[in-house]
Design a protein around this motif. Structure first.
Motif, PDB file in Angstrom:
ATOM      1  N   LYS A   6     109.832 -78.336  41.414  1.00 30.87           N
ATOM      2  CA  LYS A   6     111.286 -78.180  41.491  1.00 30.87           C
ATOM      3  C   LYS A   6     111.919 -79.435  42.082  1.00 30.87           C
ATOM      4  CE  LYS A   6     111.629 -73.181  41.606  1.00 30.87           C
ATOM      5  NZ  LYS A   6     111.982 -71.985  42.373  1.00 30.87           N
ATOM      6  N   ALA A  41     127.725 -83.626  41.191  1.00 37.81           N
ATOM      7  CA  ALA A  41     126.533 -82.887  40.760  1.00 37.81           C
ATOM      8  C   ALA A  41     125.280 -83.714  40.999  1.00 37.81           C
ATOM      9  CB  ALA A  41     126.651 -82.507  39.284  1.00 37.81           C
ATOM     10  N   VAL A  48     119.710 -80.964  47.023  1.00 38.85           N
ATOM     11  CA  VAL A  48     118.961 -79.713  46.897  1.00 38.85           C
ATOM     12  C   VAL A  48     117.473 -80.023  46.723  1.00 38.85           C
ATOM     13  CG1 VAL A  48     118.596 -77.672  45.466  1.00 38.85           C
ATOM     14  CG2 VAL A  48     120.905 -78.391  46.020  1.00 38.85           C
ATOM     15  N   SER A  51     116.082 -80.661  50.003  1.00 35.74           N
ATOM     16  CA  SER A  51     116.043 -79.496  50.882  1.00 35.74           C
ATOM     17  C   SER A  51     114.694 -78.775  50.826  1.00 35.74           C
ATOM     18  CB  SER A  51     117.164 -78.524  50.522  1.00 35.74           C
ATOM     19  OG  SER A  51     116.859 -77.852  49.323  1.00 35.74           O
ATOM     20  N   TYR A  52     114.005 -78.872  49.692  1.00 37.68           N
ATOM     21  CA  TYR A  52     112.706 -78.184  49.594  1.00 37.68           C
ATOM     22  C   TYR A  52     111.698 -78.746  50.596  1.00 37.68           C
ATOM     23  CZ  TYR A  52     113.863 -75.414  45.550  1.00 37.68           C
ATOM     24  OH  TYR A  52     114.421 -74.498  44.733  1.00 37.68           O
ATOM     25  N   ARG A  55     112.054 -76.929  53.767  1.00 39.19           N
ATOM     26  CA  ARG A  55     111.777 -75.505  53.797  1.00 39.19           C
ATOM     27  C   ARG A  55     110.288 -75.227  53.853  1.00 39.19           C
ATOM     28  NH1 ARG A  55     113.677 -71.305  49.354  1.00 39.19           N
ATOM     29  NH2 ARG A  55     111.729 -71.863  48.366  1.00 39.19           N
TER      30      ARG A  55
ATOM     31  N   PRO B  60     127.603 -79.142  37.151  1.00 40.87           N
ATOM     32  CA  PRO B  60     128.227 -79.114  38.481  1.00 40.87           C
ATOM     33  C   PRO B  60     128.642 -77.704  38.894  1.00 40.87           C
ATOM     34  CG  PRO B  60     129.246 -80.799  37.105  1.00 40.87           C
ATOM     35  CD  PRO B  60     128.355 -79.997  36.224  1.00 40.87           C
ATOM     36  N   PHE B  61     129.108 -76.920  37.908  1.00 40.03           N
ATOM     37  CA  PHE B  61     129.576 -75.568  38.225  1.00 40.03           C
ATOM     38  C   PHE B  61     128.411 -74.635  38.535  1.00 40.03           C
ATOM     39  CE2 PHE B  61     132.917 -77.480  35.620  1.00 40.03           C
ATOM     40  CZ  PHE B  61     133.993 -77.315  36.474  1.00 40.03           C
ATOM     41  N   LEU B  63     125.548 -75.582  39.722  1.00 37.64           N
ATOM     42  CA  LEU B  63     125.011 -76.008  41.013  1.00 37.64           C
ATOM     43  C   LEU B  63     125.884 -75.473  42.143  1.00 37.64           C
ATOM     44  CD1 LEU B  63     122.722 -77.775  42.187  1.00 37.64           C
ATOM     45  CD2 LEU B  63     124.361 -79.628  42.310  1.00 37.64           C
ATOM     46  N   ILE B  67     124.696 -72.983  45.082  1.00 38.94           N
ATOM     47  CA  ILE B  67     124.767 -73.330  46.504  1.00 38.94           C
ATOM     48  C   ILE B  67     125.567 -72.277  47.257  1.00 38.94           C
ATOM     49  CG2 ILE B  67     125.655 -75.030  48.155  1.00 38.94           C
ATOM     50  CD1 ILE B  67     124.797 -77.211  46.210  1.00 38.94           C
ATOM     51  N   GLU B  73     123.445 -66.062  51.236  1.00 37.31           N
ATOM     52  CA  GLU B  73     122.192 -65.458  51.658  1.00 37.31           C
ATOM     53  C   GLU B  73     121.922 -65.763  53.128  1.00 37.31           C
ATOM     54  OE1 GLU B  73     120.130 -63.438  50.344  1.00 37.31           O
ATOM     55  OE2 GLU B  73     118.499 -63.581  51.796  1.00 37.31           O
ATOM     56  N   LEU B 215     120.412 -74.492  51.127  1.00 37.88           N
ATOM     57  CA  LEU B 215     120.376 -75.356  49.948  1.00 37.88           C
ATOM     58  C   LEU B 215     119.160 -75.054  49.082  1.00 37.88           C
ATOM     59  CD1 LEU B 215     121.448 -79.014  50.791  1.00 37.88           C
ATOM     60  CD2 LEU B 215     122.697 -77.216  49.622  1.00 37.88           C
ATOM     61  N   SER B 216     118.020 -74.839  49.717  1.00 38.95           N
ATOM     62  CA  SER B 216     116.815 -74.646  48.902  1.00 38.95           C
ATOM     63  C   SER B 216     116.834 -73.278  48.224  1.00 38.95           C
ATOM     64  CB  SER B 216     115.555 -74.837  49.738  1.00 38.95           C
ATOM     65  OG  SER B 216     115.413 -73.780  50.644  1.00 38.95           O
ATOM     66  N   ILE B 217     117.457 -72.283  48.877  1.00 36.41           N
ATOM     67  CA  ILE B 217     117.618 -70.991  48.191  1.00 36.41           C
ATOM     68  C   ILE B 217     118.541 -71.175  46.992  1.00 36.41           C
ATOM     69  CG2 ILE B 217     118.563 -68.663  48.409  1.00 36.41           C
ATOM     70  CD1 ILE B 217     117.572 -68.643  51.276  1.00 36.41           C
ATOM     71  N   GLY B 219     118.742 -73.859  45.360  1.00 39.25           N
ATOM     72  CA  GLY B 219     117.901 -74.543  44.373  1.00 39.25           C
ATOM     73  C   GLY B 219     117.093 -73.553  43.546  1.00 39.25           C
ATOM     74  N   ASP B 220     116.536 -72.533  44.216  1.00 37.10           N
ATOM     75  CA  ASP B 220     115.776 -71.515  43.474  1.00 37.10           C
ATOM     76  C   ASP B 220     116.677 -70.819  42.459  1.00 37.10           C
ATOM     77  OD1 ASP B 220     113.436 -72.026  44.771  1.00 37.10           O
ATOM     78  OD2 ASP B 220     113.760 -70.513  46.324  1.00 37.10           O
ATOM     79  N   ASP B 221     117.905 -70.520  42.903  1.00 36.37           N
ATOM     80  CA  ASP B 221     118.865 -69.886  41.990  1.00 36.37           C
ATOM     81  C   ASP B 221     119.187 -70.794  40.822  1.00 36.37           C
ATOM     82  OD1 ASP B 221     118.963 -67.765  43.628  1.00 36.37           O
ATOM     83  OD2 ASP B 221     121.152 -67.651  43.687  1.00 36.37           O
ATOM     84  N   PHE B 222     119.305 -72.076  41.139  1.00 36.77           N
ATOM     85  CA  PHE B 222     119.611 -73.046  40.085  1.00 36.77           C
ATOM     86  C   PHE B 222     118.537 -73.011  39.009  1.00 36.77           C
ATOM     87  CE2 PHE B 222     119.312 -77.319  38.279  1.00 36.77           C
ATOM     88  CZ  PHE B 222     120.605 -77.501  37.851  1.00 36.77           C
TER      89      PHE B 222
END
Lengths: 243, 343
Positions: A6, A41, A48, A51-52, A55, B60-61, B63, B67, B73, B215-217, B219-222
């Motif tokens: 990721k 973006a 992002v 950020s991993y 974590r 962008p939207f 992302l 976020i 969360e 941010l990383s959560i 990222g997972d959603d992304f």
């Protein structure tokens, strides 16, 4: 391993956007006014991705969670997410051109009706700076081809032809883009030029000439009588913006 | 703890099939062109340009939505959220329809946010009303619609219809059992103990760490939503490359067909709701106002990319309802307007 992938993909996506921003090819895809969104973006994607890293130490209890996200990516999913980057790198960036016209409405109706808001600003532009859209908007305001007769024009666009054009004419065309290339609408002006057959389809040209009243497919329209047609490079902004 | 539910649309056979269809379409674009032009395919080039343009416009939207979801969360507890949920189902659906004023997201960003709200126990009706209405009922889109059309029937028609249709459909889903609506991995855990543990765990992370965590959560959603967005962008680009637009537009003459045509166009183009009103301007001369309105109301609720993203939250049958119900409601109302209202 998944978080590693990721991070790599997010970083790659951010860098890919940055490269398109820096070399200007971003404008092959979106309207200039959304440029800043892409910059945000690109920064966001890289943040992002970073950020991993932070974590990782908290990760050991994640699998307990209801399993909604943190999902491991299957290879198909990975490939799909990476596909914009892969396709973007494999296929060289190119703005929409004559090939995309064949699938869009190029009836004169659409040529002249493409988003034409009030033209207050356009009218004040110096004549040689007016582009194809400006002239079409101006024509729509008068709807009288004779009113524009004798106006000198200098237009940049790509060459488009189909069976409706005679030997000595072509259309100098641009795409009008409100949002992104997905909504591109073609516009153009018919150019009369004796040496038309020497031009390749899709070639970008600069046309210098004068407008004269004419007819195309039974409609009264201003046509361009060209004095010169010179091949040019693709302009920095290949599309025109209606607002 | 229960074993991880089999997640991933992308592991199921159906997913494989969808992917194969998309790949086949893409291949078709290339092959067709190679036969015609014998070169690397200007059609393939067109496909890639349109695909990337939709993706770059939407990313962008998506992302931002992801976020926001991550921040929700980490920083908003389920308890806080629950306090704001009206008890009465109709009120919940109406509030859901107006929630976009607080979360200004377009149709790409709204799905990850809705998903997160469901995990936090938001009622189904409220979430669906929010998801369908927010892409229109939010400050950014209201401003861009105003910029394009000024104060008039198109602007308030868009707001009123979007709000009513979204809240109505949201309310309908109040009568269903969440287990029938959401994908199994989307159900808010009824095990409160577990949830408590989890939020406690988030609270442990401090300051900057907490932010990175959010941010990383996100990222997972992304990634979860991004694959649907990308598949949807590909499909939309393929359809645009293969189906001639004149073919679509030629359909639009009658009072009902013109409306249906504009709705199909909104579905296929998959343009972001923040800018679609400028696009709609281009059709003002060739279509009646009710058809423009249908384009502006239906497009933000449902289009190719958003309906694929729905698959990440809802069961497949429900996604079908979520496409058909807004379609029929918009169609009926705007056809009625077209026949009975002079603009």
């Amino acid at each position: 391993m998944t978080t590693g992938w990721k991070t790599i993909i997010l970083m790659a996506m951010g860098l890919f956007l940055f490269s398109r921003i820096l070399n200007g090819t971003l404008l092959f895809y979106i309207n200039e006014r959304f440029f800043w969104l892409s910059v945000l973006a690109a920064v966001g994607l890289i943040l992002v991705g970073v950020s991993y890293r932070y974590r990782a130490d908290h990760d050991h209890h994640e699998p307990d969670h209801a399993g909604y996200s943190h999902g491991r990516l299957s290879w198909a999913g990975l490939l799909l997410i990476a596909s914009p980057i892969v396709l973007g790198l494999v296929i060289p960036p190119k703005p929409l051109g004559a090939a995309a016209m064949t699938n869009r409405d190029i009836s004169l109706e659409s040529l002249t009706s493409a988003a034409a808001p009030e033209g207050g600003i356009i009218l004040s532009k110096p004549k040689t700076e007016k582009n194809i859209l400006d002239w079409i908007v101006e024509f729509r305001q008068t709807s009288d081809p004779a009113a524009l007769a004798g106006e000198e024009v200098k237009l940049v666009g790509f060459v488009y032809r189909d069976e409706r054009f005679g030997e000595d004419s072509f259309m100098v065309s641009r795409f009008v883009v409100s949002c992104c290339a997905a909504d591109a609408a073609p516009i153009g002006l018919v150019v009369h030029w004796p040496d038309s057959p020497t031009l390749a389809d899709d070639q970008w040209v600069e046309v210098v000439g004068v407008l004269e009243p004419g007819e195309f497919e039974g409609e009264q329209l201003p046509l361009v009588k060209a004095a010169s047609v010179t091949p040019t490079d693709v302009p920095n902004q290949p599309y025109l913006y209606p607002f | 703890m229960a074993p991880r539910p089999a997640i991933g649309f992308f592991r199921s056979k159906a997913a494989l099939r969808v992917l194969l269809v998309i790949l086949a379409l893409a291949a078709l674009v290339v092959i067709r062109d190679n036969e015609l032009a014998g070169s690397l395919g200007s059609r393939a080039q067109t496909f890639v340009t349109i695909f990337l343009s939709i993706f770059i416009e939407a990313v962008p939207f998506l992302l931002a939505g992801s976020i926001v979801s991550g921040l929700l969360e980490v920083y908003v507890s389920n308890h806080t959220l629950y306090r704001f949920v009206p008890r009465h189902p109709a009120a919940a659906a109406l509030v859901g329809g107006g929630l976009g004023l607080i979360f200004p997201v377009c149709e790409c960003g709204v799905v990850p946010v809705t998903r997160r709200l469901y995990l936090k126990g938001l009622p189904i009706s409220m979430g669906i009303a929010f998801m369908l209405a927010a892409p229109v009922i939010n400050p950014i889109v209201l401003a861009s619609t105003y910029a394009a059309f000024g104060w008039g029937p198109i602007l308030y028609g868009r707001v009123i219809l979007s709000f009513l249709i979204a809240s109505m459909i949201g309310f309908l889903f109040h009568f269903a059992d969440p287990a029938d609506i959401l994908r199994p991995d989307q159900l808010a855990s009824s095990d409160h103990h577990h949830h408590h543990d989890h939020s406690h765990d988030h609270a442990d992370a401090k300051g900057v760490n907490r932010f990175w965590k959010a941010l990383s959560i996100g990222g997972d959603d992304f990634f979860d939503m991004g694959r649907y967005l990308i598949a949807g962008s590909m499909l939309a680009a393929a359809m645009q490359t293969l189906i001639p637009q004149p073919f679509l537009l030629a359909l639009g003459a009658g009072s009902a067909t013109s409306i249906f045509t504009m709705m199909m166009l909104a579905f296929v183009l998959s343009v972001c709701s923040t800018v679609d009103s400028f696009l709609a301007l281009a059709f003002v001369n060739s279509f009646p106002p009710a058809a423009i309105l249908a384009f502006l109301v239906f497009g933000p609720m449902v289009d190719i990319k958003s309906s694929l993203m729905f698959l990440g939250v809802f069961k497949r049958r429900v996604v079908l309802y979520l496409i058909l119900l807004p379609l029929m409601a918009t169609l009926m109302i705007t056809v009625y307007l077209n026949l009975n209202v002079s603009w």
